[in-house]
Design a protein around this motif. Structure first.
Motif, PDB file in Angstrom:
ATOM      1  N   ILE A   1       0.732  -1.182   0.021  1.00 42.00           N
ATOM      2  CA  ILE A   1       0.101  -0.225  -0.029  1.00 42.00           C
ATOM      3  C   ILE A   1       0.909   1.310  -0.126  1.00 42.00           C
ATOM      4  N   GLY A   2       2.005   1.276   0.709  1.00 42.31           N
ATOM      5  CA  GLY A   2       3.029   2.203   0.501  1.00 42.31           C
ATOM      6  C   GLY A   2       3.461   2.550  -0.807  1.00 42.31           C
ATOM      7  N   HIS A   3       3.895   1.741  -1.441  1.00 43.69           N
ATOM      8  CA  HIS A   3       4.193   1.578  -2.914  1.00 43.69           C
ATOM      9  C   HIS A   3       3.043   2.472  -3.724  1.00 43.69           C
ATOM     10  N   VAL A   4       2.017   2.030  -3.472  1.00 42.08           N
ATOM     11  CA  VAL A   4       0.809   2.663  -4.311  1.00 42.08           C
ATOM     12  C   VAL A   4       0.723   4.187  -3.850  1.00 42.08           C
ATOM     13  N   ALA A   5       0.597   4.217  -2.321  1.00 42.51           N
ATOM     14  CA  ALA A   5       0.400   5.745  -1.893  1.00 42.51           C
ATOM     15  C   ALA A   5       1.405   6.670  -2.269  1.00 42.51           C
ATOM     16  N   ALA A   6       2.576   6.191  -2.342  1.00 43.89           N
ATOM     17  CA  ALA A   6       3.939   7.132  -2.794  1.00 43.89           C
ATOM     18  C   ALA A   6       3.812   7.141  -4.333  1.00 43.89           C
TER      19      ALA A   6
ATOM     20  N   ARG B   1       5.135   6.922 -11.062  1.00 45.22           N
ATOM     21  CA  ARG B   1       6.638   7.632 -11.194  1.00 45.22           C
ATOM     22  C   ARG B   1       7.396   7.005 -12.156  1.00 45.22           C
ATOM     23  N   GLN B   2       7.376   5.699 -12.187  1.00 49.55           N
ATOM     24  CA  GLN B   2       8.312   4.913 -13.127  1.00 49.55           C
ATOM     25  C   GLN B   2       7.814   5.168 -14.597  1.00 49.55           C
TER      26      GLN B   2
ATOM     27  N   ARG C   1      12.607   2.322   1.205  1.00 45.83           N
ATOM     28  CA  ARG C   1      12.541   2.765   2.552  1.00 45.83           C
ATOM     29  C   ARG C   1      11.174   3.823   2.522  1.00 45.83           C
ATOM     30  N   GLU C   2      10.854   4.538   1.295  1.00 50.45           N
ATOM     31  CA  GLU C   2       9.649   5.319   1.683  1.00 50.45           C
ATOM     32  C   GLU C   2       8.283   4.408   1.712  1.00 50.45           C
ATOM     33  N   ALA C   3       8.351   3.201   1.145  1.00 50.70           N
ATOM     34  CA  ALA C   3       7.337   2.395   1.238  1.00 50.70           C
ATOM     35  C   ALA C   3       7.316   1.725   2.741  1.00 50.70           C
ATOM     36  N   ASP C   4       8.458   1.510   3.320  1.00 47.94           N
ATOM     37  CA  ASP C   4       8.479   1.081   4.706  1.00 47.94           C
ATOM     38  C   ASP C   4       8.007   2.228   5.650  1.00 47.94           C
ATOM     39  N   THR C   5       8.356   3.369   5.508  1.00 49.22           N
ATOM     40  CA  THR C   5       8.150   4.509   6.262  1.00 49.22           C
ATOM     41  C   THR C   5       6.441   4.612   6.392  1.00 49.22           C
ATOM     42  N   LEU C   6       5.908   4.406   5.150  1.00 50.17           N
ATOM     43  CA  LEU C   6       4.250   4.600   5.021  1.00 50.17           C
ATOM     44  C   LEU C   6       3.706   3.356   5.462  1.00 50.17           C
TER      45      LEU C   6
END
Length: 244
Positions: A106-111, A116-117, A168-173
């Motif tokens: 979900i973090g990957h989707v939210a970011a 972006r790719q 890291r961003e997906a982990d953070t979210l």
């Protein structure tokens, strides 16, 4: 082809992201197959819905499915389509671990990592992108690149493994989402650490790529996950397996 290239050159709006994800999801279902067990699918969807309700991104309708894949794997498509494999369900020791993996996706989707790719791949046709999504989901970035080299699918870099910064961003979210939904935020580190040891025993055996190849664990990452977990308050909510 010209129309596809023109579409790919346009910044990816939410509407286009949803349309792209819907087409890719159809291809994943056709080429990989989905597990149809009603109780299992209902469980994963109930768990996913609880987590998605806490996503910082509210402009999508998240959809969760179990892909018929023996390897431990999880991946997300543009527009909120999230998949876990039956192999991942088999190696998860607890609902906490599964919830943290789904929260990470979900973090990957939210970011908007996939979006972006895609925006960076402005010379890749939409049809090629859809094909690469399926190839990468089937076998990871290496498989997608191989398919592209054979000439069957162009633009094989579309769904390459996420960068370390994106992980890291997906982990953070994802970790705070899991904690807020009532799950132990330490569980993501435990499943990554356990799978690292498990995969190490298979180094001399041929195996298919998995979630843990494209989502690499490192001592630094596990340490960061554990440190963050110590700062997160876990909501007092009954697990889905008991509630259903």
């Amino acid at each position: 082809v010209t129309a596809g290239l023109a579409l790919a050159c346009v910044p990816l709006t939410t509407e286009r992201e949803i349309a792209l994800g819907r087409s890719a999801a159809q291809q994943v279902e056709t080429e990989m197959g989905l597990v149809r067990d009603p109780e299992l699918v209902a469980y994963v969807r109930a768990l996913g819905a609880r987590l998605a309700a806490l996503s910082p991104r509210k402009d999508l309708g998240y959809d969760f499915n179990v892909v018929d894949m023996a390897e431990a794997n999880a991946f997300a498509l543009p527009g909120g389509h999230i998949y876990v494999s039956r192999g991942l369900l088999a190696i998860s020791n607890s609902e906490d671990e599964l919830a943290n993996v789904i929260g990470h996706e979900i973090g990957h989707v939210a970011a908007r990592h996939h979006a972006r790719q895609q925006e960076r791949q402005q010379q890749v046709g939409v049809a090629a992108i859809l094909g690469t999504l399926a190839a990468a989901a089937l076998g990871g970035a290496e498989a997608a690149e191989s398919v592209g080299q054979r000439g069957q699918i162009a633009g094989a870099g579309y769904l390459a493994a996420h960068s370390r910064d994106q992980e890291r961003e997906a982990d953070t979210l994802g970790q705070p989402i899991a904690a807020a939904a009532g799950y132990d935020p330490r569980a993501i580190a435990s499943i990554l650490d356990r799978m690292e040891r498990f995969i190490a025993t298979l180094t001399h055996e041929k195996r298919a790529p998995s979630f843990f190849d494209s989502h690499p664990t490192t001592p630094e990452r596990v340490s960061t996950l554990n440190q963050r977990a110590a700062t997160l308050a876990r909501a007092k909510v009954a697990p889905i397996a008991v509630a259903m």
